[in-house]
Design a protein around this motif. Structure first.
Motif, PDB file in Angstrom:
ATOM      1  N   ASP A 144      13.628  -6.338  12.561  1.00 30.77           N
ATOM      2  CA  ASP A 144      14.485  -7.506  12.301  1.00 30.77           C
ATOM      3  C   ASP A 144      13.726  -8.567  11.495  1.00 30.77           C
ATOM      4  O   ASP A 144      14.302  -9.252  10.647  1.00 30.77           O
ATOM      5  CB  ASP A 144      15.005  -8.085  13.619  1.00 30.77           C
ATOM      6  N   CYS A 146      11.395  -7.853   9.349  1.00 32.22           N
ATOM      7  CA  CYS A 146      11.321  -7.290   7.987  1.00 32.22           C
ATOM      8  C   CYS A 146      12.595  -7.618   7.195  1.00 32.22           C
ATOM      9  O   CYS A 146      12.539  -7.753   5.966  1.00 32.22           O
ATOM     10  CB  CYS A 146      11.160  -5.771   8.033  1.00 32.22           C
ATOM     11  N   LYS A 147      13.710  -7.722   7.888  1.00 31.29           N
ATOM     12  CA  LYS A 147      14.984  -7.967   7.188  1.00 31.29           C
ATOM     13  C   LYS A 147      15.037  -9.355   6.547  1.00 31.29           C
ATOM     14  O   LYS A 147      15.909  -9.621   5.725  1.00 31.29           O
ATOM     15  CB  LYS A 147      16.153  -7.786   8.156  1.00 31.29           C
ATOM     16  N   THR A 148      14.115 -10.243   6.948  1.00 26.51           N
ATOM     17  CA  THR A 148      14.094 -11.562   6.312  1.00 26.51           C
ATOM     18  C   THR A 148      13.486 -11.493   4.905  1.00 26.51           C
ATOM     19  O   THR A 148      13.611 -12.432   4.129  1.00 26.51           O
ATOM     20  CB  THR A 148      13.289 -12.588   7.148  1.00 26.51           C
ATOM     21  N   LYS A 150      13.602 -10.017   1.278  1.00 25.67           N
ATOM     22  CA  LYS A 150      14.753  -9.511   0.527  1.00 25.67           C
ATOM     23  C   LYS A 150      14.533  -8.194  -0.208  1.00 25.67           C
ATOM     24  O   LYS A 150      15.426  -7.380  -0.298  1.00 25.67           O
ATOM     25  CB  LYS A 150      15.209 -10.569  -0.489  1.00 25.67           C
ATOM     26  N   SER A 151      13.352  -7.998  -0.790  1.00 30.33           N
ATOM     27  CA  SER A 151      13.266  -6.821  -1.661  1.00 30.33           C
ATOM     28  C   SER A 151      11.924  -6.116  -1.593  1.00 30.33           C
ATOM     29  O   SER A 151      10.900  -6.707  -1.230  1.00 30.33           O
ATOM     30  CB  SER A 151      13.502  -7.259  -3.106  1.00 30.33           C
ATOM     31  N   GLN A 154       8.345  -1.925   2.463  1.00 26.91           N
ATOM     32  CA  GLN A 154       8.221  -0.594   3.059  1.00 26.91           C
ATOM     33  C   GLN A 154       7.573  -0.724   4.433  1.00 26.91           C
ATOM     34  O   GLN A 154       6.505  -1.318   4.563  1.00 26.91           O
ATOM     35  CB  GLN A 154       7.363   0.311   2.179  1.00 26.91           C
ATOM     36  N   SER A 255      16.868  -0.182  10.365  1.00 19.14           N
ATOM     37  CA  SER A 255      16.616  -0.881   9.090  1.00 19.14           C
ATOM     38  C   SER A 255      17.914  -1.127   8.335  1.00 19.14           C
ATOM     39  O   SER A 255      17.977  -2.022   7.479  1.00 19.14           O
ATOM     40  CB  SER A 255      15.662  -0.066   8.215  1.00 19.14           C
ATOM     41  N   GLY A 256      18.934  -0.348   8.644  1.00 18.29           N
ATOM     42  CA  GLY A 256      20.234  -0.527   7.989  1.00 18.29           C
ATOM     43  C   GLY A 256      20.164  -0.341   6.479  1.00 18.29           C
ATOM     44  O   GLY A 256      20.962  -0.924   5.749  1.00 18.29           O
ATOM     45  N   GLY A 257      19.193   0.412   6.032  1.00 16.66           N
ATOM     46  CA  GLY A 257      19.053   0.672   4.593  1.00 16.66           C
ATOM     47  C   GLY A 257      18.536  -0.513   3.808  1.00 16.66           C
ATOM     48  O   GLY A 257      18.532  -0.501   2.572  1.00 16.66           O
ATOM     49  N   LYS A 258      18.046  -1.560   4.510  1.00 10.22           N
ATOM     50  CA  LYS A 258      17.593  -2.769   3.795  1.00 10.22           C
ATOM     51  C   LYS A 258      16.169  -2.636   3.261  1.00 10.22           C
ATOM     52  O   LYS A 258      15.733  -3.426   2.438  1.00 10.22           O
ATOM     53  CB  LYS A 258      17.694  -3.987   4.711  1.00 10.22           C
ATOM     54  N   PHE A 259      15.418  -1.673   3.795  1.00 10.84           N
ATOM     55  CA  PHE A 259      14.072  -1.421   3.265  1.00 10.84           C
ATOM     56  C   PHE A 259      13.694   0.018   3.576  1.00 10.84           C
ATOM     57  O   PHE A 259      14.362   0.696   4.361  1.00 10.84           O
ATOM     58  CB  PHE A 259      13.042  -2.392   3.856  1.00 10.84           C
TER      59      PHE A 259
END
Lengths: 328, 218
Positions: A144, A146-148, A150-151, A154, A255-259
Protein backbone atom coordinates in the motif's frame (compact mmCIF):
# COMPACT_ATOMS: atom_id res chain seq x y z
CA UNK A 1 23.94 24.00 7.24
CA UNK A 2 26.50 21.45 8.29
CA UNK A 3 26.55 20.52 11.96
CA UNK A 4 29.66 19.63 14.00
CA UNK A 5 29.51 16.03 12.86
CA UNK A 6 29.97 15.96 9.10
CA UNK A 7 27.00 14.36 7.41
CA UNK A 8 24.40 15.76 9.83
CA UNK A 9 22.32 18.54 8.33
CA UNK A 10 19.10 20.55 8.59
CA UNK A 11 16.07 20.30 6.35
CA UNK A 12 15.12 23.65 4.82
CA UNK A 13 11.99 24.97 3.08
CA UNK A 14 10.38 23.66 0.97
CA UNK A 15 11.70 20.15 1.76
CA UNK A 16 10.66 20.37 5.42
CA UNK A 17 7.07 21.14 4.41
CA UNK A 18 7.06 18.41 1.75
CA UNK A 19 8.38 15.93 4.31
CA UNK A 20 5.54 16.78 6.72
CA UNK A 21 3.00 16.23 3.93
CA UNK A 22 4.64 12.96 2.92
CA UNK A 23 4.67 11.68 6.51
CA UNK A 24 0.99 12.63 6.89
CA UNK A 25 0.10 10.81 3.69
CA UNK A 26 1.98 7.65 4.61
CA UNK A 27 0.66 7.76 8.18
CA UNK A 28 -2.88 7.82 6.74
CA UNK A 29 -2.03 4.69 4.70
CA UNK A 30 -0.75 2.92 7.82
CA UNK A 31 -3.68 4.00 10.00
CA UNK A 32 -6.07 2.85 7.28
CA UNK A 33 -4.61 -0.65 7.66
CA UNK A 34 -5.00 -0.53 11.46
CA UNK A 35 -1.40 0.28 12.34
CA UNK A 36 -0.97 2.33 15.56
CA UNK A 37 1.61 5.08 15.81
CA UNK A 38 4.39 5.02 18.41
CA UNK A 39 7.21 7.51 19.05
CA UNK A 40 10.66 6.12 19.73
CA UNK A 41 13.52 7.89 21.55
CA UNK A 42 16.49 9.18 19.56
CA UNK A 43 19.04 8.04 22.17
CA UNK A 44 19.37 4.37 23.00
CA UNK A 45 21.24 2.02 25.32
CA UNK A 46 23.63 0.23 22.96
CA UNK A 47 23.80 -2.80 25.27
CA UNK A 48 21.01 -5.10 26.39
CA UNK A 49 19.02 -7.87 24.68
CA UNK A 50 19.24 -7.91 20.90
CA UNK A 51 21.96 -5.26 20.76
CA UNK A 52 24.33 -7.65 18.98
CA UNK A 53 21.91 -7.83 16.03
CA UNK A 54 21.65 -5.39 13.14
CA UNK A 55 23.75 -2.28 12.73
CA UNK A 56 26.14 -2.92 15.63
CA UNK A 57 29.32 -1.52 14.09
CA UNK A 58 27.71 1.60 12.67
CA UNK A 59 26.27 2.97 15.92
CA UNK A 60 27.42 6.48 16.88
CA UNK A 61 28.23 6.18 20.59
CA UNK A 62 28.96 8.81 23.22
CA UNK A 63 29.35 9.15 26.97
CA UNK A 64 26.11 9.93 28.83
CA UNK A 65 26.24 12.40 31.77
CA UNK A 66 26.36 9.54 34.28
CA UNK A 67 29.43 8.07 32.55
CA UNK A 68 27.59 5.22 30.86
CA UNK A 69 27.74 4.69 27.10
CA UNK A 70 24.75 5.80 25.05
CA UNK A 71 24.21 5.82 21.27
CA UNK A 72 22.12 7.54 18.64
CA UNK A 73 19.62 5.10 17.18
CA UNK A 74 20.94 3.53 13.98
CA UNK A 75 17.83 1.46 13.34
CA UNK A 76 14.37 1.57 14.89
CA UNK A 77 13.37 -2.08 14.48
CA UNK A 78 15.18 -3.21 17.64
CA UNK A 79 13.55 -0.36 19.59
CA UNK A 80 10.11 -1.37 18.28
CA UNK A 81 10.75 -5.06 19.00
CA UNK A 82 11.79 -4.28 22.58
CA UNK A 83 8.67 -2.14 22.95
CA UNK A 84 6.51 -5.08 21.84
CA UNK A 85 7.78 -7.30 24.66
CA UNK A 86 7.70 -4.62 27.35
CA UNK A 87 5.32 -1.64 27.19
CA UNK A 88 3.10 -3.22 24.51
CA UNK A 89 3.18 -6.78 25.89
CA UNK A 90 -0.46 -6.60 26.99
CA UNK A 91 -1.76 -5.28 23.64
CA UNK A 92 -3.75 -7.70 21.47
CA UNK A 93 -1.98 -9.71 18.76
CA UNK A 94 -1.38 -9.30 15.90
CA UNK A 95 0.12 -5.98 16.96
CA UNK A 96 0.74 -3.58 14.04
CA UNK A 97 2.66 -0.37 14.84
CA UNK A 98 4.36 2.37 12.85
CA UNK A 99 6.73 5.23 13.61
CA UNK A 100 8.88 7.83 11.88
CA UNK A 101 12.07 9.70 12.62
CA UNK A 102 15.74 9.96 11.87
CA UNK A 103 18.41 7.29 12.22
CA UNK A 104 22.14 7.98 12.43
CA UNK A 105 24.93 5.69 11.32
CA UNK A 106 28.65 5.84 10.77
CA UNK A 107 29.16 5.98 7.05
CA UNK A 108 32.42 5.69 5.14
CA UNK A 109 35.67 6.41 6.88
CA UNK A 110 37.23 9.78 6.26
CA UNK A 111 40.86 9.68 7.31
CA UNK A 112 41.02 8.70 10.97
CA UNK A 113 37.43 9.83 11.47
CA UNK A 114 34.16 8.99 9.74
CA UNK A 115 31.24 10.66 8.07
CA UNK A 116 27.87 10.39 9.77
CA UNK A 117 24.86 9.28 7.77
CA UNK A 118 21.48 10.71 8.63
CA UNK A 119 18.40 9.06 7.12
CA UNK A 120 14.72 9.84 7.57
CA UNK A 121 12.65 6.70 7.95
CA UNK A 122 9.06 5.71 8.43
CA UNK A 123 8.83 2.14 9.65
CA UNK A 124 6.06 -0.36 10.29
CA UNK A 125 6.24 -3.59 12.31
CA UNK A 126 3.83 -6.44 12.99
CA UNK A 127 4.20 -8.75 15.99
CA UNK A 128 2.22 -11.97 15.93
CA UNK A 129 2.23 -15.56 17.12
CA UNK A 130 2.01 -16.63 13.48
CA UNK A 131 5.06 -16.03 11.23
CA UNK A 132 2.95 -16.07 8.06
CA UNK A 133 0.50 -13.55 9.56
CA UNK A 134 3.21 -11.07 10.54
CA UNK A 135 4.89 -11.46 7.13
CA UNK A 136 1.73 -11.01 5.07
CA UNK A 137 0.54 -8.02 7.13
CA UNK A 138 3.91 -6.27 6.77
CA UNK A 139 4.06 -7.03 3.04
CA UNK A 140 0.50 -5.75 2.57
CA UNK A 141 1.37 -2.47 4.29
CA UNK A 142 4.52 -2.17 2.17
CA UNK A 143 2.48 -2.71 -0.99
CA UNK A 144 0.00 0.00 0.00
CA UNK A 145 2.93 2.33 0.70
CA UNK A 146 4.34 1.48 -2.76
CA UNK A 147 1.06 2.62 -4.31
CA UNK A 148 1.85 6.20 -3.27
CA UNK A 149 4.67 6.16 -5.85
CA UNK A 150 3.19 6.85 -9.26
CA UNK A 151 5.51 5.27 -11.78
CA UNK A 152 8.32 2.85 -12.57
CA UNK A 153 8.36 0.99 -9.24
CA UNK A 154 9.40 -2.63 -8.79
CA UNK A 155 8.81 -4.66 -5.62
CA UNK A 156 11.31 -7.50 -5.22
CA UNK A 157 10.59 -10.36 -2.86
CA UNK A 158 13.16 -12.83 -1.54
CA UNK A 159 13.23 -15.59 1.06
CA UNK A 160 16.27 -16.11 3.30
CA UNK A 161 14.97 -19.44 4.67
CA UNK A 162 14.47 -20.82 1.15
CA UNK A 163 17.92 -19.60 0.12
CA UNK A 164 19.51 -21.19 3.22
CA UNK A 165 17.64 -24.46 2.62
CA UNK A 166 18.67 -24.66 -1.02
CA UNK A 167 22.29 -23.74 -0.27
CA UNK A 168 22.56 -26.45 2.39
CA UNK A 169 20.91 -28.98 0.05
CA UNK A 170 23.46 -27.96 -2.60
CA UNK A 171 26.17 -28.98 -0.12
CA UNK A 172 27.39 -25.69 1.36
CA UNK A 173 28.73 -25.88 4.92
CA UNK A 174 28.31 -23.04 7.41
CA UNK A 175 31.44 -21.19 6.32
CA UNK A 176 30.67 -21.50 2.60
CA UNK A 177 27.10 -20.35 3.21
CA UNK A 178 28.31 -17.30 5.13
CA UNK A 179 30.78 -16.40 2.37
CA UNK A 180 28.08 -16.95 -0.29
CA UNK A 181 25.65 -14.66 1.55
CA UNK A 182 28.34 -12.04 2.06
CA UNK A 183 28.86 -12.02 -1.72
CA UNK A 184 25.12 -11.55 -2.25
CA UNK A 185 24.96 -8.82 0.39
CA UNK A 186 27.73 -6.91 -1.36
CA UNK A 187 25.81 -7.49 -4.65
CA UNK A 188 28.80 -9.45 -6.00
CA UNK A 189 26.75 -11.67 -8.30
CA UNK A 190 29.92 -12.78 -10.08
CA UNK A 191 31.43 -14.26 -6.88
CA UNK A 192 28.13 -15.80 -5.76
CA UNK A 193 27.52 -17.35 -9.22
CA UNK A 194 31.08 -18.67 -9.40
CA UNK A 195 30.62 -20.43 -6.04
CA UNK A 196 27.45 -22.10 -7.32
CA UNK A 197 28.94 -23.08 -10.70
CA UNK A 198 31.91 -24.64 -8.88
CA UNK A 199 29.44 -27.09 -7.30
CA UNK A 200 28.87 -28.68 -10.73
CA UNK A 201 26.18 -28.54 -13.39
CA UNK A 202 24.50 -31.68 -12.01
CA UNK A 203 23.85 -30.08 -8.62
CA UNK A 204 20.08 -29.47 -8.86
CA UNK A 205 19.87 -27.19 -5.81
CA UNK A 206 22.82 -25.04 -6.94
CA UNK A 207 21.30 -24.77 -10.44
CA UNK A 208 17.97 -23.70 -8.91
CA UNK A 209 19.65 -20.95 -6.87
CA UNK A 210 21.40 -19.72 -10.03
CA UNK A 211 18.05 -19.55 -11.84
CA UNK A 212 16.16 -17.91 -8.99
CA UNK A 213 18.94 -15.52 -7.94
CA UNK A 214 18.22 -12.63 -10.37
CA UNK A 215 15.07 -10.50 -10.13
CA UNK A 216 12.77 -12.71 -12.23
CA UNK A 217 9.28 -11.59 -13.19
CA UNK A 218 6.26 -13.36 -11.71
CA UNK A 219 5.68 -15.71 -14.65
CA UNK A 220 9.26 -17.04 -14.64
CA UNK A 221 9.27 -17.18 -10.83
CA UNK A 222 6.07 -19.23 -10.60
CA UNK A 223 7.40 -21.73 -13.14
CA UNK A 224 10.76 -22.08 -11.35
CA UNK A 225 9.25 -22.33 -7.85
CA UNK A 226 6.69 -24.91 -9.06
CA UNK A 227 9.49 -26.98 -10.60
CA UNK A 228 11.44 -26.68 -7.35
CA UNK A 229 8.42 -27.85 -5.30
CA UNK A 230 8.01 -30.81 -7.67
CA UNK A 231 11.71 -31.79 -7.67
CA UNK A 232 11.93 -31.70 -3.87
CA UNK A 233 8.40 -32.97 -3.24
CA UNK A 234 7.73 -34.07 0.35
CA UNK A 235 10.58 -31.97 1.80
CA UNK A 236 10.66 -28.73 3.74
CA UNK A 237 12.15 -27.07 0.64
CA UNK A 238 9.03 -27.89 -1.37
CA UNK A 239 6.82 -26.30 1.32
CA UNK A 240 9.02 -23.18 1.37
CA UNK A 241 8.92 -22.97 -2.45
CA UNK A 242 5.11 -23.23 -2.45
CA UNK A 243 4.87 -20.59 0.30
CA UNK A 244 7.13 -18.24 -1.68
CA UNK A 245 5.12 -18.83 -4.85
CA UNK A 246 1.90 -18.12 -2.94
CA UNK A 247 3.34 -14.92 -1.49
CA UNK A 248 4.43 -13.63 -4.91
CA UNK A 249 0.92 -14.38 -6.25
CA UNK A 250 -0.62 -12.52 -3.32
CA UNK A 251 1.67 -9.54 -3.84
CA UNK A 252 0.66 -9.35 -7.51
CA UNK A 253 -3.03 -9.33 -6.60
CA UNK A 254 -2.48 -6.71 -3.86
CA UNK A 255 -0.44 -4.50 -6.19
CA UNK A 256 -3.49 -4.16 -8.42
CA UNK A 257 -1.22 -3.85 -11.44
CA UNK A 258 0.10 -0.48 -10.21
CA UNK A 259 3.72 -1.66 -10.11
CA UNK A 260 5.83 -4.67 -11.05
CA UNK A 261 6.46 -7.57 -8.67
CA UNK A 262 9.55 -9.77 -9.02
CA UNK A 263 11.12 -12.59 -7.01
CA UNK A 264 14.85 -12.33 -6.29
CA UNK A 265 16.24 -15.23 -4.28
CA UNK A 266 19.60 -13.45 -4.15
CA UNK A 267 18.07 -10.57 -2.19
CA UNK A 268 19.91 -10.20 1.10
CA UNK A 269 19.21 -7.21 3.34
CA UNK A 270 22.08 -5.31 4.98
CA UNK A 271 20.76 -6.04 8.46
CA UNK A 272 21.76 -9.50 9.63
CA UNK A 273 18.59 -10.27 11.60
CA UNK A 274 16.29 -11.19 8.70
CA UNK A 275 15.44 -14.87 8.72
CA UNK A 276 12.57 -15.44 6.26
CA UNK A 277 10.66 -13.21 3.87
CA UNK A 278 12.60 -10.13 2.68
CA UNK A 279 11.55 -7.43 0.24
CA UNK A 280 12.75 -4.18 -1.30
CA UNK A 281 11.09 -1.71 -3.66
CA UNK A 282 13.02 0.31 -6.23
CA UNK A 283 12.03 3.33 -8.30
CA UNK A 284 13.45 3.61 -11.79
CA UNK A 285 16.85 5.27 -11.88
CA UNK A 286 17.29 5.38 -8.09
CA UNK A 287 20.12 3.23 -6.78
CA UNK A 288 18.82 2.78 -3.24
CA UNK A 289 15.56 1.10 -2.21
CA UNK A 290 12.46 3.22 -1.61
CA UNK A 291 11.57 0.75 1.11
CA UNK A 292 12.87 -2.53 2.43
CA UNK A 293 12.16 -5.03 5.16
CA UNK A 294 11.19 -8.57 6.01
CA UNK A 295 10.74 -11.12 8.75
CA UNK A 296 13.16 -11.11 11.70
CA UNK A 297 12.25 -13.93 14.05
CA UNK A 298 15.94 -14.31 14.98
CA UNK A 299 15.92 -10.81 16.45
CA UNK A 300 12.75 -11.64 18.42
CA UNK A 301 14.47 -14.72 19.93
CA UNK A 302 17.48 -12.53 20.82
CA UNK A 303 15.24 -10.28 22.92
CA UNK A 304 13.57 -13.27 24.55
CA UNK A 305 10.30 -13.29 22.61
CA UNK A 306 8.63 -16.33 21.09
CA UNK A 307 6.63 -14.15 18.70
CA UNK A 308 7.25 -13.53 15.03
CA UNK A 309 8.22 -10.03 13.93
CA UNK A 310 8.05 -8.57 10.43
CA UNK A 311 8.36 -5.02 9.23
CA UNK A 312 9.86 -2.55 6.83
CA UNK A 313 11.24 0.96 6.65
CA UNK A 314 10.58 3.55 3.98
CA UNK A 315 13.42 5.88 3.05
CA UNK A 316 11.67 9.25 3.27
CA UNK A 317 14.69 10.98 1.69
CA UNK A 318 14.24 8.93 -1.47
CA UNK A 319 10.46 9.41 -1.39
CA UNK A 320 10.96 13.16 -0.95
CA UNK A 321 13.12 13.20 -4.07
CA UNK A 322 10.43 11.30 -5.99
CA UNK A 323 7.83 13.72 -4.62
CA UNK A 324 9.82 16.67 -5.96
CA UNK A 325 9.94 14.92 -9.35
CA UNK A 326 6.15 14.54 -9.23
CA UNK A 327 6.33 10.73 -8.84
CA UNK A 328 4.73 10.66 -5.37
CA UNK B 1 17.24 1.57 -24.13
CA UNK B 2 19.99 1.04 -21.59
CA UNK B 3 22.83 3.38 -20.75
CA UNK B 4 26.34 1.94 -20.42
CA UNK B 5 29.15 3.87 -18.69
CA UNK B 6 32.58 3.13 -20.17
CA UNK B 7 35.91 3.89 -18.46
CA UNK B 8 38.12 6.48 -20.16
CA UNK B 9 41.78 5.61 -20.51
CA UNK B 10 43.60 2.32 -20.95
CA UNK B 11 40.51 0.12 -20.64
CA UNK B 12 38.25 2.03 -23.06
CA UNK B 13 39.42 0.40 -26.28
CA UNK B 14 39.20 -3.07 -24.77
CA UNK B 15 35.71 -2.37 -23.44
CA UNK B 16 34.52 -1.08 -26.84
CA UNK B 17 36.04 -4.11 -28.57
CA UNK B 18 34.39 -6.49 -26.07
CA UNK B 19 31.00 -4.87 -26.74
CA UNK B 20 31.61 -5.13 -30.49
CA UNK B 21 32.49 -8.83 -30.17
CA UNK B 22 29.25 -9.32 -28.25
CA UNK B 23 27.35 -7.89 -31.23
CA UNK B 24 26.64 -4.41 -29.86
CA UNK B 25 27.06 -1.35 -32.04
CA UNK B 26 29.60 0.67 -30.05
CA UNK B 27 30.70 3.45 -32.43
CA UNK B 28 33.55 4.65 -30.24
CA UNK B 29 35.97 6.94 -32.05
CA UNK B 30 39.25 7.38 -30.20
CA UNK B 31 39.93 10.67 -32.02
CA UNK B 32 36.60 12.18 -30.98
CA UNK B 33 36.07 14.08 -27.75
CA UNK B 34 32.39 13.14 -27.59
CA UNK B 35 31.55 11.72 -24.18
CA UNK B 36 28.01 10.56 -25.04
CA UNK B 37 27.10 8.55 -28.13
CA UNK B 38 24.36 6.16 -29.22
CA UNK B 39 24.57 2.71 -30.76
CA UNK B 40 21.21 1.15 -31.57
CA UNK B 41 19.34 0.55 -28.33
CA UNK B 42 22.32 1.43 -26.19
CA UNK B 43 23.52 4.86 -25.05
CA UNK B 44 27.18 5.08 -24.04
CA UNK B 45 28.82 7.51 -21.60
CA UNK B 46 32.58 7.84 -21.26
CA UNK B 47 33.60 8.67 -17.70
CA UNK B 48 36.77 8.75 -15.64
CA UNK B 49 37.20 5.13 -14.39
CA UNK B 50 36.80 6.10 -10.73
CA UNK B 51 33.53 7.86 -11.62
CA UNK B 52 31.95 4.89 -13.43
CA UNK B 53 30.65 3.28 -10.18
CA UNK B 54 29.24 6.67 -9.13
CA UNK B 55 27.39 7.14 -12.45
CA UNK B 56 25.97 3.64 -12.16
CA UNK B 57 25.07 3.80 -8.45
CA UNK B 58 23.27 7.13 -8.91
CA UNK B 59 21.29 5.92 -11.93
CA UNK B 60 22.96 8.07 -14.60
CA UNK B 61 23.89 4.77 -16.25
CA UNK B 62 22.18 1.37 -15.97
CA UNK B 63 25.38 -0.62 -16.30
CA UNK B 64 29.08 0.15 -16.46
CA UNK B 65 32.47 -1.36 -17.13
CA UNK B 66 35.11 -0.67 -14.52
CA UNK B 67 38.21 -2.30 -13.05
CA UNK B 68 37.74 -4.24 -9.83
CA UNK B 69 40.28 -1.85 -8.28
CA UNK B 70 38.15 1.22 -9.00
CA UNK B 71 35.02 -0.58 -7.88
CA UNK B 72 36.50 -1.64 -4.53
CA UNK B 73 37.89 1.83 -3.95
CA UNK B 74 34.56 3.54 -4.70
CA UNK B 75 32.56 1.69 -2.05
CA UNK B 76 29.42 2.34 -4.13
CA UNK B 77 26.53 -0.11 -3.79
CA UNK B 78 26.12 -1.62 -7.26
CA UNK B 79 25.61 -5.15 -8.55
CA UNK B 80 28.88 -6.71 -9.69
CA UNK B 81 27.71 -9.01 -12.48
CA UNK B 82 30.65 -10.40 -14.45
CA UNK B 83 34.40 -10.61 -14.69
CA UNK B 84 34.95 -9.51 -18.30
CA UNK B 85 38.43 -10.98 -18.40
CA UNK B 86 40.40 -8.00 -19.71
CA UNK B 87 42.25 -5.15 -18.03
CA UNK B 88 44.04 -7.58 -15.72
CA UNK B 89 46.43 -6.14 -13.11
CA UNK B 90 47.53 -6.77 -9.52
CA UNK B 91 47.37 -4.72 -6.33
CA UNK B 92 50.65 -4.97 -4.48
CA UNK B 93 52.51 -3.63 -1.49
CA UNK B 94 55.92 -2.54 -2.81
CA UNK B 95 58.95 -1.06 -1.08
CA UNK B 96 62.59 -0.13 -1.86
CA UNK B 97 64.41 -3.33 -2.90
CA UNK B 98 66.73 -3.27 0.16
CA UNK B 99 63.80 -3.09 2.60
CA UNK B 100 61.79 -5.90 1.05
CA UNK B 101 63.45 -8.90 2.82
CA UNK B 102 62.84 -7.47 6.32
CA UNK B 103 59.22 -6.56 5.52
CA UNK B 104 58.58 -9.97 3.95
CA UNK B 105 60.05 -11.77 6.95
CA UNK B 106 57.57 -10.13 9.34
CA UNK B 107 54.54 -10.48 7.05
CA UNK B 108 55.30 -14.03 5.92
CA UNK B 109 55.52 -15.08 9.58
CA UNK B 110 52.01 -13.63 10.14
CA UNK B 111 53.39 -10.82 12.29
CA UNK B 112 52.45 -7.14 12.33
CA UNK B 113 54.65 -4.26 11.31
CA UNK B 114 54.99 -1.64 14.05
CA UNK B 115 54.68 1.38 11.77
CA UNK B 116 54.59 1.93 8.04
CA UNK B 117 54.02 5.04 5.95
CA UNK B 118 52.24 3.92 2.78
CA UNK B 119 51.72 6.16 -0.25
CA UNK B 120 48.82 5.23 -2.48
CA UNK B 121 46.06 6.35 -4.85
CA UNK B 122 43.76 3.79 -3.23
CA UNK B 123 43.19 4.72 0.44
CA UNK B 124 40.22 2.42 1.07
CA UNK B 125 41.94 -0.69 -0.28
CA UNK B 126 45.14 0.29 1.55
CA UNK B 127 43.28 0.86 4.83
CA UNK B 128 41.58 -2.54 4.54
CA UNK B 129 44.89 -4.19 3.75
CA UNK B 130 46.80 -2.45 6.56
CA UNK B 131 44.25 -3.49 9.18
CA UNK B 132 45.77 -6.53 10.84
CA UNK B 133 49.15 -6.07 9.13
CA UNK B 134 50.42 -2.75 10.48
CA UNK B 135 49.93 -1.54 14.06
CA UNK B 136 50.29 2.15 13.21
CA UNK B 137 49.74 2.66 9.48
CA UNK B 138 50.07 6.14 8.03
CA UNK B 139 48.33 6.38 4.68
CA UNK B 140 49.53 9.16 2.39
CA UNK B 141 47.07 9.78 -0.43
CA UNK B 142 48.62 10.89 -3.72
CA UNK B 143 47.00 11.49 -7.10
CA UNK B 144 49.83 10.07 -9.23
CA UNK B 145 53.52 9.01 -9.50
CA UNK B 146 53.25 7.05 -6.28
CA UNK B 147 56.55 5.27 -7.06
CA UNK B 148 58.34 8.53 -6.33
CA UNK B 149 57.29 8.64 -2.66
CA UNK B 150 59.78 6.09 -1.16
CA UNK B 151 62.67 7.51 -3.20
CA UNK B 152 62.28 10.97 -1.68
CA UNK B 153 61.53 9.76 1.85
CA UNK B 154 57.84 10.63 1.79
CA UNK B 155 56.78 7.03 2.41
CA UNK B 156 58.27 3.66 3.41
CA UNK B 157 56.19 1.70 0.91
CA UNK B 158 53.44 2.02 -1.66
CA UNK B 159 50.20 0.26 -2.51
CA UNK B 160 49.55 0.42 -6.23
CA UNK B 161 48.40 -1.56 -9.25
CA UNK B 162 51.02 -3.21 -11.41
CA UNK B 163 50.78 -4.99 -14.74
CA UNK B 164 54.36 -6.09 -15.55
CA UNK B 165 56.25 -4.60 -12.59
CA UNK B 166 58.68 -2.72 -14.88
CA UNK B 167 57.76 0.73 -13.48
CA UNK B 168 58.49 -0.52 -9.96
CA UNK B 169 61.86 -1.93 -11.00
CA UNK B 170 63.09 1.24 -12.73
CA UNK B 171 62.24 3.19 -9.58
CA UNK B 172 64.20 0.79 -7.32
CA UNK B 173 61.11 -0.84 -5.86
CA UNK B 174 60.15 -4.50 -5.49
CA UNK B 175 56.96 -6.31 -4.53
CA UNK B 176 56.62 -7.23 -0.85
CA UNK B 177 53.34 -9.07 -1.35
CA UNK B 178 50.33 -9.20 -3.62
CA UNK B 179 47.13 -7.83 -2.08
CA UNK B 180 44.58 -8.77 -4.74
CA UNK B 181 43.99 -9.09 -8.47
CA UNK B 182 41.89 -6.77 -10.59
CA UNK B 183 40.18 -7.08 -13.97
CA UNK B 184 37.29 -5.39 -15.76
CA UNK B 185 33.87 -5.95 -14.21
CA UNK B 186 30.38 -5.42 -15.55
CA UNK B 187 28.36 -3.59 -12.89
CA UNK B 188 24.68 -2.62 -12.70
CA UNK B 189 22.55 -0.06 -10.92
CA UNK B 190 20.48 -1.69 -8.15
CA UNK B 191 17.20 -0.44 -9.57
CA UNK B 192 18.03 -1.20 -13.21
CA UNK B 193 19.16 -4.74 -12.28
CA UNK B 194 15.50 -5.60 -11.74
CA UNK B 195 13.55 -3.02 -13.73
CA UNK B 196 15.71 -3.48 -16.86
CA UNK B 197 16.44 -7.15 -16.16
CA UNK B 198 15.88 -8.33 -19.75
CA UNK B 199 18.36 -6.06 -21.60
CA UNK B 200 20.90 -6.49 -18.80
CA UNK B 201 20.53 -10.30 -18.89
CA UNK B 202 20.97 -10.15 -22.70
CA UNK B 203 24.11 -8.05 -22.28
CA UNK B 204 25.52 -10.51 -19.74
CA UNK B 205 24.73 -13.51 -21.92
CA UNK B 206 26.21 -11.98 -25.05
CA UNK B 207 29.32 -10.69 -23.31
CA UNK B 208 29.74 -14.05 -21.58
CA UNK B 209 29.42 -15.94 -24.86
CA UNK B 210 31.77 -13.64 -26.74
CA UNK B 211 34.22 -13.85 -23.86
CA UNK B 212 34.30 -17.64 -24.17
CA UNK B 213 34.56 -17.72 -27.96
CA UNK B 214 36.77 -14.70 -28.37
CA UNK B 215 38.66 -14.87 -25.09
CA UNK B 216 42.02 -15.12 -26.83
CA UNK B 217 41.27 -12.16 -29.02
CA UNK B 218 40.17 -9.52 -26.59
Amino acid sequence: MSEFLEGISCLLPPEAMLLRRLEARLAAVMEGLGFMEVRLPMVIDPAGPGSDEGTVESKIKFAAPDGSIAALRSDMTLQAARLSVRELASFARPLPIFYSGEVFRKARNKGASYLARQDMHMGAEVFSNSPSESGVMALTAAIDACKTVKSGLQLRIGDIALLDGLARTAGMDGRQLQSFKEALLSKDIYRASSALRAMGGENRAAKTILELMPANDAKVTTKLLDELAKDFSGTDLAVKAQDASGLVGKAIVLSGGKFAVAFELGLIRPLSYYSGLVFEAYAEGVGVPVLGGGQYDGLMRAIGSKESGSGFAMDLGVMLRLMEEGAV
Amino acid sequence: MITVALPAGRMLEEAARALGLAGYDCPYDKDSRKLIFDGGNVRYLIARPSDVPVYVARGAADVGIVGKDGLSESGEQVYELMDLGFGRCRFVLAAPEDDVPALKEVLDAGGMLAKLRIATKFPSITRDYATGKVIRPEIIVLKGAVELAPAIGLADAIVDIVESGKTLAVNGLAIVEQISESSARLIANRSSYGIKAKPIADLMERMGASGRTGGGIR
